[in-house]
Motif scaffolding. Structure first.
Motif, PDB file in Angstrom:
ATOM      1  N   VAL A 125       0.862  -1.173   0.000  1.00  0.00           N
ATOM      2  CA  VAL A 125       0.000   0.000   0.000  1.00  0.00           C
ATOM      3  C   VAL A 125       0.906   1.233   0.000  1.00  0.00           C
ATOM      4  CG1 VAL A 125      -0.178  -0.050   2.516  1.00  0.00           C
ATOM      5  CG2 VAL A 125      -1.877   1.188   1.176  1.00  0.00           C
ATOM      6  N   PHE A 126       0.541   2.243  -0.785  1.00  0.00           N
ATOM      7  CA  PHE A 126       1.359   3.457  -0.882  1.00  0.00           C
ATOM      8  C   PHE A 126       1.108   4.353   0.325  1.00  0.00           C
ATOM      9  CE2 PHE A 126       1.411   2.182  -5.332  1.00  0.00           C
ATOM     10  CZ  PHE A 126       2.722   2.471  -5.700  1.00  0.00           C
ATOM     11  N   VAL A 149       6.201   2.723   0.329  1.00  0.00           N
ATOM     12  CA  VAL A 149       5.122   1.750   0.468  1.00  0.00           C
ATOM     13  C   VAL A 149       5.271   0.993   1.777  1.00  0.00           C
ATOM     14  CG1 VAL A 149       4.900   1.458  -2.025  1.00  0.00           C
ATOM     15  CG2 VAL A 149       6.360  -0.104  -0.740  1.00  0.00           C
ATOM     16  N   ARG A 150       4.151   0.413   2.230  1.00  0.00           N
ATOM     17  CA  ARG A 150       4.146  -0.472   3.392  1.00  0.00           C
ATOM     18  C   ARG A 150       3.655  -1.827   2.933  1.00  0.00           C
ATOM     19  NH1 ARG A 150      -0.339   0.952   6.501  1.00  0.00           N
ATOM     20  NH2 ARG A 150      -1.357  -0.948   5.749  1.00  0.00           N
ATOM     21  N   ASP A 151       4.323  -2.882   3.421  1.00  0.00           N
ATOM     22  CA  ASP A 151       3.879  -4.246   3.150  1.00  0.00           C
ATOM     23  C   ASP A 151       4.176  -5.061   4.396  1.00  0.00           C
ATOM     24  OD1 ASP A 151       3.758  -7.017   2.288  1.00  0.00           O
ATOM     25  OD2 ASP A 151       3.673  -6.254   0.245  1.00  0.00           O
ATOM     26  N   ASP A 152       3.123  -5.561   5.056  1.00  0.00           N
ATOM     27  CA  ASP A 152       3.291  -6.189   6.361  1.00  0.00           C
ATOM     28  C   ASP A 152       3.941  -7.561   6.330  1.00  0.00           C
ATOM     29  OD1 ASP A 152       2.182  -4.037   7.708  1.00  0.00           O
ATOM     30  OD2 ASP A 152       0.138  -4.804   7.522  1.00  0.00           O
ATOM     31  N   ASP A 153       4.042  -8.191   5.158  1.00  0.00           N
ATOM     32  CA  ASP A 153       4.644  -9.529   5.140  1.00  0.00           C
ATOM     33  C   ASP A 153       5.729  -9.696   4.077  1.00  0.00           C
ATOM     34  OD1 ASP A 153       3.114  -9.498   2.870  1.00  0.00           O
ATOM     35  OD2 ASP A 153       1.919 -11.266   3.357  1.00  0.00           O
ATOM     36  N   THR A 154       6.226  -8.591   3.526  1.00  0.00           N
ATOM     37  CA  THR A 154       7.282  -8.656   2.514  1.00  0.00           C
ATOM     38  C   THR A 154       8.364  -7.630   2.843  1.00  0.00           C
ATOM     39  OG1 THR A 154       5.656  -9.281   0.843  1.00  0.00           O
ATOM     40  CG2 THR A 154       7.803  -8.541   0.055  1.00  0.00           C
TER      41      THR A 154
END
Length: 825
Positions: A125-126, A149-154
């Protein structure tokens, strides 16, 4: 992290149903489970409530942001509790739902346990940038913004361009989840379009890439003598000073009238910070939202501000619209801004939420609790989680604006754009760039443009050949197609951007070679088209001997005060000369306007426009005082592809003395009538009326700043910065709130560089949140009030590796906020 206060100081109760009033009761609620970024909806059923005036409230654990992500509604006939937990909410929590009478007394309590699971599947998500930004190119010639960006599992996400970037633009990787966009638009790009859509996507390798269309709006000075009238733009709702309850979010309605109509939707600019100049606000510092049609008018939605029930926040809005009086580009388009309107946003949890396909920024804003991510911004979709019905074959995984993967009915493109099935391109693919261009036939009738998939054609001709390309055979209302003619390097030679079912552009080849026709859908439009190419040898003007001087970088050096030249359509002349210090620069060109209307611009050493002349007579002149030493450049160009010969004169007259620092070069200030070096180590070494502000961490030498109250008190490349010492002019950089900095010159807008670990870009000396930009709060830090960065959405918004924390702090209004603060604050 220190937690000396909490957002919801509520009492956790046991799992019991305690009747504190006769009659109405809440039916038992089983244990619940929800994953981060999903939305939990618990129906609250009431027995025996008929005829009573009842409402609900809830009591929950001390979780950051709970008041912004959970809400409860209903009455005697029942209600609903809705919660979209954040990453920091993972764990098992106890909630109590309370039925209350009209006097606020407790009628019944019912408790339940809710388990919040980590996200099993998270997409990127940006975090930034937002939907777009506006850039004043006469103040700063470049478009620069950060991508995160945010990515909770990458741990590592690929951030890349989606489709072609504008010629000369670059998207540079700066970390596992960060990038930086950098573009200095050329004059032909500025003349071709006011709005440029920058396509970006983030790919974690596990999901379809998350897409973002960032709309960069380029603002320049107006062209004089253009036909037509500017639009009339009015904010019709909310009214000045009106109190407006959250829906959630706040809808603004806009009226626009124009004699020739609009090509682009109006823009809404909004901010929660009081503008420096209420009569003429700087909209480049505002948030930006594109309006959507609403019958004969327009509407735009300001996202939820996360206010608690009854909490208030003043919001400032300006609407802007640009007409389409110039089909070949933007030079004769007119832009108009509405008057500034202030309204009071009021927090409320009783709003019904946005309906299907309405714009949204968070799932809590939608009645369906699903805000699906889309390139042009989030849209509300219907949920089909748990077997909810929707059209056969349309229930599938969709990515929300929070990065959750949920089940929803259809995609945004299919549901909100009319569907139509996948686009099938024509047989000439791949011809998606200048390098891949195919030779243009004399005519074709089977062209097809798919979203962000342009078609390029090569047209060869001899010296003096006029090339005209016409694209038609399409219905404009079904997809707006545009046309550009480009050089081999991608420079825009001619443009056609009308609002009919035909586009036509022509260009003269000054020497034998090729040009390239680019056919494309405006803002991702799709359509079929026909095209024909006409070549007329010997029909073009012949350029002067000063070529190649078609860009600022290849400008020819003047050897004296007089010069001359010839302008051919789309072929500007750039001329360079030296200024050694504060001077009066006068430039003049004369020509026959009956042959062609020529215009004049003057660029400073940084590339920004310092003077322009866009009249309709036989002369154009620029007469300005400049302070900065370096190379200056004159641009002579034809208005709307006009051609003709010209004579010119340039004079540079050194000026002695100064009345203010604004008359001195960028590295000097005015001291007793003379420009002197602005370096300082203490205020005692600066002239009267100046101060030596702390530059940044570990930087003993600073630069004297002039006292100011608004940006217009400072030079064009400076801002009226908020230092610990007060408000003084300082060079502006590009650093955002909370970014690393060495000196205040690294920080954008009015931010100083706090002497904290690795620096911290922020306004200093605020007295309330209204002194701060959106996304920051006025919080005491180290004995002074600072506009510190909001981190409610994620701890990752802070510089955790440098020891900064996302901490609960009181702002100056004694309201608790989650903000990025330095170690030991």
């Amino acid at each position: 992290m220190p937690r000396f206060a909490y957002l919801l100081p509520l009492i956790a109760l046991g799992l019991c149903a305690c009747a504190e009033g006769a009659g109405a009761t809440i039916e038992p609620i089983g244990s619940q489970s929800v994953a981060v970024h999903e939305t939990l909806r618990i129906p609250l059923r009431v027995r025996g409530g008929g005829g009573m005036s009842l409402s609900f409230r809830f009591e929950g654990p001390e979780l950051p942001g709970l008041d912004r992500t959970a809400r409860i509604s209903g009455g005697a006939d029942g209600g609903e509790f809705r919660w979209s937990p954040l990453s920091s909410h993972v764990g098992t929590h106890e909630f109590t739902f309370v039925l209350v009478d009209e006097g606020g007394g407790t009628v019944h309590r019912r408790s339940a346990v809710i388990e919040v699971r980590p996200p099993a599947d998270a997409a990127p998500v940006f975090l930034r940038p937002g939907a777009g930004g506006t850039y004043d190119l006469e103040r700063d010639p470049c478009v620069v913004f950060d991508v995160e960006v945010r990515d909770d599992d990458t741990p590592d996400v690929d951030i890349r361009a989606r489709g072609l970037l504008p010629e000369g633009a670059a998207l540079l990787r700066e970390g596992p989840k960060r990038a930086r966009f950098d573009w200095c638009p050329t004059p032909d790009q500025v003349d071709a379009s006011e709005r440029w859509t920058i396509g970006i996507e983030a790919d974690d390798g596990d999901h379809p890439p998350t897409e973002l269309d960032y709309v960069a709006v380029l603002r320049t000075g107006p062209k004089e003598g253009c036909p037509g009238e500017p639009p009339v733009v009015t904010v019709t709702s909310p009214a000045e000073g009106e109190r407006r309850l959250s829906e959630p979010g706040y809808t603004v309605r806009i009226s626009v009238t124009d004699d020739g109509g609009l090509r682009d939707a109006p823009l809404l600019y909004w901010t929660t910070s009081i503008p420096d100049d209420l009569a003429d606000p700087d909209v480049t510092a505002f948030e930006q939202v594109t309006a959507v049609e609403d019958g004969s008018a327009w509407r735009a939605r300001i996202p939820s501000l996360g206010l608690a029930d009854g909490a208030e926040q003043t919001v400032y809005v300006v609407a802007s619209a640009t007409d389409n009086d110039d089909d070949s580009g933007t030079l004769c388009d007119h832009r108009a801004d509405s008057a500034l309107v202030r309204f009071v946003a009021v927090g409320s949890s009783s709003g019904s939420g946005a309906p299907l396909c309405d714009p949204c920024t968070a799932s809590t804003e939608c009645a369906s609790a699903v805000c699906a991510s889309a390139a042009g911004g989030g849209r509300c979709l219907e949920s089909c989680a748990g077997g909810a019905a929707c059209a056969e074959g349309t229930c599938a995984d969709r990515t929300t604006t929070e990065g959750a993967v949920v089940r929803a009915c259809g995609s945004v493109d299919d549901v909100c754009s009319g569907g139509g099935g996948p686009c099938v391109d024509d047989s000439r693919e791949p011809n998606d760039s200048v390098a891949g261009a195919v030779v243009a036939p004399a005519s074709l009738s089977d062209g097809q443009i798919c979203a962000y998939n342009d078609d390029y054609y090569r047209v060869d001709g001899s010296s003096g050949t006029e090339v005209r390309v016409t694209v038609d055979g399409f219905v404009h209302a079904e997809g707006d197609l545009d046309l550009q003619l480009l050089s081999a390097t991608g420079a825009i030679l001619a443009s056609s951007a009308g609002t009919s079912g035909s586009e036509s552009a022509s260009h003269c080849l000054a020497e034998a070679g090729a040009l390239y026709a680019r056919v494309f859908g405006y803002r991702g439009a799709e359509n079929q088209y026909s095209m024909r190419v006409e070549e007329t040898p010997g029909a073009c003007c012949v350029d002067d001997a000063g070529e190649d001087d078609d860009t600022r970088l290849t400008a020819r050096r003047l050897s004296g005060t007089d010069f001359d030249g010839s302008i051919c359509p789309g072929d500007d002349d750039f001329l360079r000369f030296r200024v050694d210090g504060p001077s009066r620069v006068s430039a003049l060109i004369t020509f026959d306007t009956g042959v062609g209307d020529l215009d004049l611009e003057l660029y400073g050493p940084s590339g920004s426009v310092v003077g322009s002349s866009r009249g309709t007579g036989d002369t154009e002149s620029v007469d300005v005082d400049v302070t900065e030493a370096g190379d200056y450049v004159i641009r002579v160009y034809g208005f709307r592809d006009a051609a003709g010969d010209y004579l010119g004169e340039i004079t540079v007259t050194a000026t002695s003395g100064c009345a203010s620092s604004a008359e001195c070069p960028s590295s000097e200030v005015c001291d007793a009538g003379s420009c002197v070096d602005d370096s300082c180590t203490s205020t005692a070494t600066c002239p009267s009326g100046h101060v030596c502000p702390v530059a940044g961490p570990g930087t003993p030498t600073s630069h004297c700043g002039t006292s100011c109250s608004v940006n217009s008190d400072c030079r064009s490349y400076e801002a009226c910065k908020w230092f610990s010492e007060g408000r003084y002019c300082g060079r502006r950089g590009s650093g955002l709130n909370g970014d690393v900095c060495a000196t205040f010159a690294d920080c954008g807008g009015q931010r100083a560089c706090l002497p904290l670990p690795n620096g911290y870009c922020a306004r200093v000396g605020c007295s309330a949140n209204t002194d701060c930009e959106s996304g920051t709060y006025c919080v005491p830090v180290g004995g002074q009030n600072v506009c510190v960065k909001d981190c409610l959405a994620s701890d990752d918004l802070c510089r955790l590796s440098e020891g900064y924390e996302c901490s609960i702090e009181y702002d100056t209004s004694d309201v608790i906020q989650w903000v990025c603060v330095p170690p030991g604050s």
